[in-house]
Design a protein around this motif. Structure first.
Motif, short mmCIF file in Angstrom:
data_model
loop_
_atom_site.label_atom_id
_atom_site.label_comp_id
_atom_site.label_asym_id
_atom_site.label_seq_id
_atom_site.Cartn_x
_atom_site.Cartn_y
_atom_site.Cartn_z
N GLY A 1 0.67 -1.26 0.04
CA GLY A 1 -0.03 0.04 0.03
C GLY A 1 0.78 1.16 -0.08
N ALA A 2 2.06 1.27 -0.50
CA ALA A 2 2.79 2.57 -0.46
C ALA A 2 2.48 3.44 -1.21
N THR A 3 2.41 4.73 -0.90
CA THR A 3 2.18 5.78 -1.86
C THR A 3 3.18 6.96 -1.99
N VAL A 4 2.86 7.97 -2.96
CA VAL A 4 3.98 8.84 -3.02
C VAL A 4 4.21 9.81 -1.72
N ALA A 5 3.04 10.05 -0.98
CA ALA A 5 3.11 10.63 0.00
C ALA A 5 4.04 9.94 1.17
N MET A 6 3.70 8.84 1.40
CA MET A 6 4.53 7.83 2.11
C MET A 6 6.08 8.10 2.09
N VAL A 7 6.47 8.16 0.85
CA VAL A 7 7.95 8.26 0.05
C VAL A 7 8.40 9.49 0.56
N GLU A 8 7.52 10.50 0.38
CA GLU A 8 8.12 11.99 0.66
C GLU A 8 8.02 12.17 2.20
N ALA A 9 7.18 11.53 2.87
CA ALA A 9 7.34 11.73 4.35
C ALA A 9 8.70 11.00 4.97
N ALA A 10 8.70 9.86 4.48
CA ALA A 10 10.12 9.04 4.90
C ALA A 10 11.12 9.65 4.22
N LEU A 11 11.39 10.40 3.29
CA LEU A 11 12.43 11.32 2.77
C LEU A 11 12.57 12.55 3.83
N THR A 12 11.45 13.09 3.89
CA THR A 12 11.56 14.30 4.89
C THR A 12 12.32 13.97 6.23
N ARG A 13 11.80 12.78 6.91
CA ARG A 13 12.48 12.35 7.91
C ARG A 13 13.97 12.04 7.75
N ALA A 14 14.43 11.22 6.64
CA ALA A 14 15.62 11.05 6.58
C ALA A 14 16.66 12.04 6.24
N GLU A 15 16.25 13.04 5.58
CA GLU A 15 16.94 14.34 5.39
C GLU A 15 17.31 15.38 6.60
N THR A 16 16.71 15.02 7.73
CA THR A 16 16.83 15.89 8.72
C THR A 16 18.02 15.51 9.41
N HIS A 17 18.63 14.48 9.33
CA HIS A 17 20.00 14.10 9.82
C HIS A 17 21.09 14.99 9.62
N HIS A 18 21.85 15.26 10.47
CA HIS A 18 23.11 15.81 9.88
C HIS A 18 24.42 14.71 9.75
N ALA A 19 24.34 13.69 10.17
CA ALA A 19 25.00 12.45 9.75
C ALA A 19 24.53 12.11 8.37
N LYS A 20 25.68 11.80 7.59
CA LYS A 20 25.33 11.31 6.13
C LYS A 20 25.53 10.01 5.84
N VAL A 21 24.37 9.32 5.43
CA VAL A 21 24.52 7.91 4.95
C VAL A 21 23.72 7.66 3.76
N ALA A 22 24.40 7.55 2.51
CA ALA A 22 23.78 7.10 1.24
C ALA A 22 22.85 8.23 0.69
N VAL A 23 23.51 9.33 1.19
CA VAL A 23 22.69 10.76 0.88
C VAL A 23 22.87 10.96 -0.70
N ASP A 24 23.73 10.49 -1.24
CA ASP A 24 23.81 10.88 -2.67
C ASP A 24 23.16 9.42 -3.58
#
Length: 530
Positions: A485-508
């Motif tokens: 049941g994945a949606t675009v909104a779910m992807v966007e929310a997960a990315l928002t959370r992931a990109e709040t970190h100062h530590a960088k892992v697989a950001v590229d």
């Protein structure tokens, strides 16, 4: 029998030049109790010849460090194999000086971390630790002032700890930012500061002139030396000469370690010509390669730098330092360093590590393997050994993070394999998508790693960042495969959370993959910290 032929083989570190195993297996304590130590002046400095047969051992060496290194090898063999097999080792370092230099910008290591670093250096057969944290005011800004009693006592304690582990502690002084080189009183103050350290038990003192303006900044110096690069080279060389003369017979080392202002690159310059010409014979010169942080150091680089500085070259290797981008952690092996050191002008090499001490151990360990014997250095082998030594009981849990943060130089893809899987998945490969899911699930599980002990404690920001970045990638994969049941909104929310970190892992990799799958606009990437 070679090491790699044994059933229970795992890499030793540093890897001996020659090691052969037999069939016997003996308790380490029994071998150490029976170990005969024979002084042999024919064995190279810090080298050793070790033989264990029938549970009894003999080691031949020309000095105390050779005997120490032999015992370290025995302990490592026992750790890898569960006991000490019959074994013959013939080993010696290629580089005479090998060490750690705490020379980064940012929060200096704690005293306990420095003591730990000295123990680690001894374990890795490194023989030098240089104290040069840029943010210690008495090292640089307040170089004229004696160290306060409490801080001096800590440096003296480091010197004693280093001696216990066969590691020379060198305290570096950095007067170059404000010194008036034409003022005799300034030279007296510098010598007095060094005498304070030597009298406290610090074996040696180095001089640093890095990261300062390329021409004199004081009118008095301009009047005496001039106003160009050659002028500053003459002023710095004069300071080295005066320093060496003032401390004749006081320092433990016969060679004086120095860093020039113009420390990166292989071309000649007015500064370098004047600096090299004015140095005393005992001066050795630190240099960082073709640039400040480099992906490769070749034999040609060494030869070209030697043509500028002379047959007195030392490598200040800015690996795995991360002070230029604190969001990065470099946990992989040393890459891109020449195997062709023998016969060159390179006399020694030091690793300038991460600001975070414990995670920096992965890179230090691999660096020590290269510095011991560059000709036989294998990055993958060093990485396996470093994971075992630095992570210990956490090795299996931390392996996915180490794998993903093992690239070098900083401009390289953070995880080239992960990037390939993401690209192939976008191109329609279901097999690549399946492998990508496996990798992301491993990274997502890092959020469950306990962080009560090092190095996981210091890696906690990267563990959390990895888990959240992987979650974003997994949701994108679900959307790609029309599952859960994945949606675009779910992807966007997960990315928002992931990109709040100062530590960088697989950001590229992961954000680009997820946004492409979801049809989202690429987010502007902020430039890395300078």
């Amino acid at each position: 029998m070679r090491e790699d032929d044994t059933v229970s083989a795992a890499p030793l570190l540093p890897h001996p030049r020659r090691i052969e195993f037999g069939a016997g297996r003996h308790p380490l304590a029994d071998v150490l109790a029976s170990l005969a130590e024979v002084h042999d002046p024919a064995v190279p400095a810090e080298g050793y010849r070790l033989r264990v047969h029938g549970g009894r051992g003999e080691v031949r060496a020309s000095g105390a460090r050779g005997f120490r290194h032999a015992r370290t090898t025995l302990a490592d063999v026992a750790a890898v194999h569960g006991a000490v097999p019959d074994v013959t080792v013939d080993d010696a370092p290629m580089l005479a000086r090998r060490g750690i230099i705490e020379g980064f910008y940012g929060e200096p290591w704690s005293h306990d971390e420095r003591r730990s670093a000295l123990r680690l250096a001894g374990r890795l057969k490194l023989n030098s630790y240089v104290y040069a944290p840029k943010d210690d005011p008495y090292h640089r800004v307040r170089w004229r002032e004696p160290y306060p009693d409490d801080e001096l006592a800590l440096l003296a304690d480091l010197a004693r700890e280093g001696a216990d582990h066969g590691v020379d502690v060198v305290v570096a002084l950095h007067p170059a930012g404000s010194m008036v080189f034409s003022d005799e009183a300034e030279h007296d103050l510098l010598a007095a500061k060094a005498r304070q350290l030597l009298d406290a038990g610090v074996p040696d003192v180095a001089l640093l002139f890095d990261d300062v303006p390329p021409t004199p900044v004081h009118a008095q110096d301009t009047e005496r030396f001039g106003d160009d690069g050659r002028a500053l080279g003459e002023a710095h060389a004069l300071t080295v000469r005066r320093f060496g003369e003032a401390l004749t017979g006081r320092r433990a080392g016969s060679e004086l370690l120095v860093v020039p202002m113009d420390y990166a690159g292989v071309a000649g310059s007015d500064y370098r010509a004047a600096f090299a010409a004015g140095l005393p014979d005992e001066a050795l010169v630190w240099w960082t390669g073709s640039d400040i942080v480099v992906g490769a150091i070749t034999r040609d680089d060494i030869d070209d730098a030697a043509a500028v500085f002379g047959e007195r070259l030392l490598l200040w290797d800015n690996f795995p330092v991360n002070d230029f981008d604190r969001g990065r952690a470099f946990l992989g092996p040393l890459l891109g360093r020449t195997a062709g050191v023998e016969g060159s002008a390179l006399r020694g090499a030091w690793s300038n590590p991460m600001v975070e001490y414990a995670p920096g151990g992965f890179g230090i360990a691999a660096f020590a393997d290269w510095a011991w014997n560059p000709a036989d250095y294998e990055p993958a082998r060093a990485a396996r050994a470093a994971l075992r030594i630095i992570a210990g009981d956490q090795a299996q849990a931390l392996a996915p993070l180490v794998r993903t943060l093992s690239s070098w130089p900083p401009s390289a893809p953070m995880d080239a394999e992960l990037e390939r899987l993401a690209d192939d998945s976008l191109a329609g490969s279901d097999a690549a998508a399946a492998d990508l899911r496996t990798r992301l699930e491993e990274l997502h599980a890092l959020g469950l790693v306990t962080t009560e002990q090092e190095p996981a404690r210091s890696l906690a920001p990267w563990l959390r960042a990895a888990a959240d970045m992987a979650a974003a990638g997994l949701v994108a994969l679900d959307l790609r495969d029309a599952r859960a049941g994945a949606t675009v909104a779910m992807v966007e929310a997960a990315l928002t959370r992931a990109e709040t970190h100062h530590a960088k892992v697989a950001v590229d990799v992961v954000p680009r993959f997820a946004r492409t799958v979801a049809g989202l606009q690429e987010r502007a990437v902020e430039p890395a910290d300078a």
